[in-house]
Design a protein around this motif. Structure first.
Motif, short mmCIF file in Angstrom:
data_model
loop_
_atom_site.label_atom_id
_atom_site.label_comp_id
_atom_site.label_asym_id
_atom_site.label_seq_id
_atom_site.Cartn_x
_atom_site.Cartn_y
_atom_site.Cartn_z
N PRO A 107 0.83 -1.21 0.00
CA PRO A 107 0.00 0.00 0.00
C PRO A 107 0.87 1.26 0.00
O PRO A 107 2.07 1.23 0.31
N MET A 108 0.24 2.39 -0.33
CA MET A 108 0.83 3.70 -0.10
C MET A 108 0.04 4.32 1.03
O MET A 108 -1.20 4.33 0.99
N GLU A 109 0.72 4.84 2.04
CA GLU A 109 -0.03 5.36 3.19
C GLU A 109 0.79 6.37 3.98
O GLU A 109 2.01 6.43 3.86
N THR A 110 0.08 7.15 4.78
CA THR A 110 0.73 8.13 5.66
C THR A 110 0.67 7.70 7.12
O THR A 110 1.11 8.45 7.99
N LEU A 111 0.14 6.52 7.40
CA LEU A 111 0.07 6.05 8.78
C LEU A 111 1.48 5.83 9.34
O LEU A 111 1.77 6.19 10.48
N THR A 112 2.35 5.22 8.53
CA THR A 112 3.72 4.98 8.96
C THR A 112 4.44 6.30 9.23
O THR A 112 5.22 6.42 10.18
N LYS A 113 4.18 7.31 8.40
CA LYS A 113 4.82 8.61 8.59
C LYS A 113 4.52 9.18 9.97
O LYS A 113 5.43 9.59 10.71
N ALA A 114 3.23 9.21 10.35
CA ALA A 114 2.84 9.76 11.65
C ALA A 114 3.39 8.92 12.79
O ALA A 114 3.86 9.45 13.81
N TRP A 115 3.35 7.62 12.62
CA TRP A 115 3.84 6.69 13.65
C TRP A 115 5.34 6.86 13.87
O TRP A 115 5.79 6.98 15.01
N TYR A 116 6.12 6.91 12.80
CA TYR A 116 7.56 7.03 12.92
C TYR A 116 7.96 8.43 13.39
O TYR A 116 8.96 8.60 14.10
N PHE A 117 7.20 9.44 13.01
CA PHE A 117 7.47 10.80 13.46
C PHE A 117 7.44 10.87 14.99
O PHE A 117 8.25 11.56 15.61
N GLN A 118 6.50 10.14 15.58
CA GLN A 118 6.38 10.11 17.04
C GLN A 118 7.47 9.24 17.69
O GLN A 118 7.88 9.48 18.81
N LYS A 119 7.93 8.24 16.98
CA LYS A 119 8.88 7.27 17.53
C LYS A 119 10.32 7.78 17.52
O LYS A 119 11.14 7.37 18.35
N ASN A 120 10.64 8.64 16.56
CA ASN A 120 12.04 8.98 16.30
C ASN A 120 12.25 10.49 16.38
O ASN A 120 11.52 11.25 15.76
N SER A 121 13.26 10.91 17.12
CA SER A 121 13.53 12.35 17.28
C SER A 121 14.57 12.86 16.29
O SER A 121 14.87 14.05 16.26
N GLY A 122 15.12 11.97 15.49
CA GLY A 122 16.15 12.37 14.53
C GLY A 122 15.61 12.53 13.13
O GLY A 122 14.53 13.07 12.91
N ILE A 123 16.38 12.02 12.16
CA ILE A 123 15.98 12.09 10.75
C ILE A 123 14.73 11.26 10.54
O ILE A 123 14.64 10.12 11.01
N LYS A 124 13.76 11.82 9.83
CA LYS A 124 12.47 11.15 9.69
C LYS A 124 12.38 10.24 8.47
O LYS A 124 11.62 9.27 8.48
N GLN A 125 13.14 10.55 7.42
CA GLN A 125 13.11 9.67 6.25
C GLN A 125 13.92 8.41 6.53
O GLN A 125 15.13 8.47 6.76
N ARG A 126 13.27 7.27 6.50
CA ARG A 126 13.93 6.01 6.81
C ARG A 126 14.81 5.52 5.65
O ARG A 126 14.48 5.73 4.49
N GLU A 127 15.90 4.87 6.01
CA GLU A 127 16.71 4.17 5.02
C GLU A 127 15.96 2.91 4.58
O GLU A 127 15.09 2.41 5.30
N VAL A 128 16.32 2.38 3.42
CA VAL A 128 15.63 1.19 2.90
C VAL A 128 15.76 0.02 3.87
O VAL A 128 14.79 -0.73 4.09
N ALA A 129 16.91 -0.15 4.48
CA ALA A 129 17.10 -1.26 5.41
C ALA A 129 16.11 -1.18 6.57
O ALA A 129 15.55 -2.20 7.01
N GLN A 130 15.84 0.03 7.04
CA GLN A 130 14.88 0.19 8.13
C GLN A 130 13.45 -0.05 7.66
O GLN A 130 12.64 -0.62 8.39
N MET A 131 13.15 0.39 6.45
CA MET A 131 11.82 0.11 5.88
C MET A 131 11.59 -1.39 5.81
O MET A 131 10.49 -1.88 6.13
N LYS A 132 12.61 -2.13 5.40
CA LYS A 132 12.48 -3.58 5.31
C LYS A 132 12.25 -4.20 6.69
O LYS A 132 11.45 -5.14 6.82
N GLU A 133 12.95 -3.69 7.69
CA GLU A 133 12.74 -4.19 9.05
C GLU A 133 11.31 -3.94 9.52
O GLU A 133 10.67 -4.82 10.10
#
Length: 251
Positions: A18-44
């Motif tokens: 899917p394409m979605e913005t749910l992950t964006k909001a979720w990760y924004f709250q989880k991480n205080s640093g860079i918000k754009q995830r690397e591909v390795a992290q997306m895979k995890e």
């Protein structure tokens, strides 16, 4: 107009993404640093929760897979650095002909955008976009896609085919991941009768787009009901969905 086998073999890996913005909001709250995830992290995250991401996430992941297979590819987009930014990937076949690969808009297949190719046509085409016929109008480095829907309505989207330098692309991605709109969005491709339809959850409503028309679904009465409905369409982890949807509910 359909892509060659090498391009399609990579594209098919993302059929159920899917394409979605749910992950964006979720990760924004989880991480205080860079918000754009690397591909390795997306895979995890995909392995843990079944999640994917927005158009920047999907474009970066798709670009990574093309490069891994030795296929020349690069990012394109429009309105970068704004809330209306949209990005996709251009992949080239062995002859150098370019194909639009747009996971962000949930295309069914990549489409040829080089007017000088003998396979190019500007006639209406089926099998490329769910619940719509498309036309590609290409002139040099500018192309426009026309979408013709079953209700007679049409819309269009234009891109420049010039490659976006990768550092500029990452900068635009970071801006996007820091821009949280108040309305949650998820789009995915789902089987419907003899076609692949388009299911969308947007601003606490959901509907199915098919060649037979648009079908609105009953409103869910709670976050839990939305979690169940979205899980059934995507396989997303229900705990993740609950966390992400509650973030939006508090906005």
């Amino acid at each position: 107009m359909f892509a060659t086998k090498d391009i399609l073999s990579v594209w098919r890996k993302f059929d159920h993404f899917p394409m979605e913005t749910l992950t964006k909001a979720w990760y924004f709250q989880k991480n205080s640093g860079i918000k754009q995830r690397e591909v390795a992290q997306m895979k995890e995250h995909h392995e843990q929760y079944g999640i994917t991401g927005n158009c920047f996430d999907l474009a970066l992941w798709l670009l990574h897979e093309f490069e891994k297979e030795g296929i020349e590819a690069y990012p394109i987009g429009h309105d970068l650095g704004t809330p209306n930014a949209h990005v996709a990937i251009i992949a080239k076949n062995e002859e150098g002909h370019r194909y639009l690969c747009d996971l962000g808009d949930q295309w069914l297949n990549p489409v040829l955008v080089d007017a000088d190719s003998e396979d190019y046509t500007d006639e209406r085409l089926t099998g490329f976009f769910p619940a719509a016929e498309i036309q590609v109008q290409s002139a040099g480095d500018l192309f426009t896609v026309l979408y013709h829907r079953p209700n007679g309505k049409s819309s269009e989207q234009s891109f420049h085919l010039a490659s976006i330098p990768i550092h500029e692309f990452w900068q635009a991605a970071e801006i996007s991941q820091n821009t949280i709109k108040k309305r949650p969005l998820l789009e995915c491709r789902v089987p419907y009768k003899h076609e692949t339809a388009h299911w969308e959850f947007y601003d606490w409503e959901s509907f199915l787009s098919t060649t037979e028309g648009l079908f609105n679904e009953p409103e869910a009465e709670s976050i839990e009901q939305w979690c169940t409905r979205i899980h059934q369409k995507t396989g997303y982890d229900t705990k993740f969905l609950s966390e992400a949807l509650n973030i939006y509910k508090k906005m």
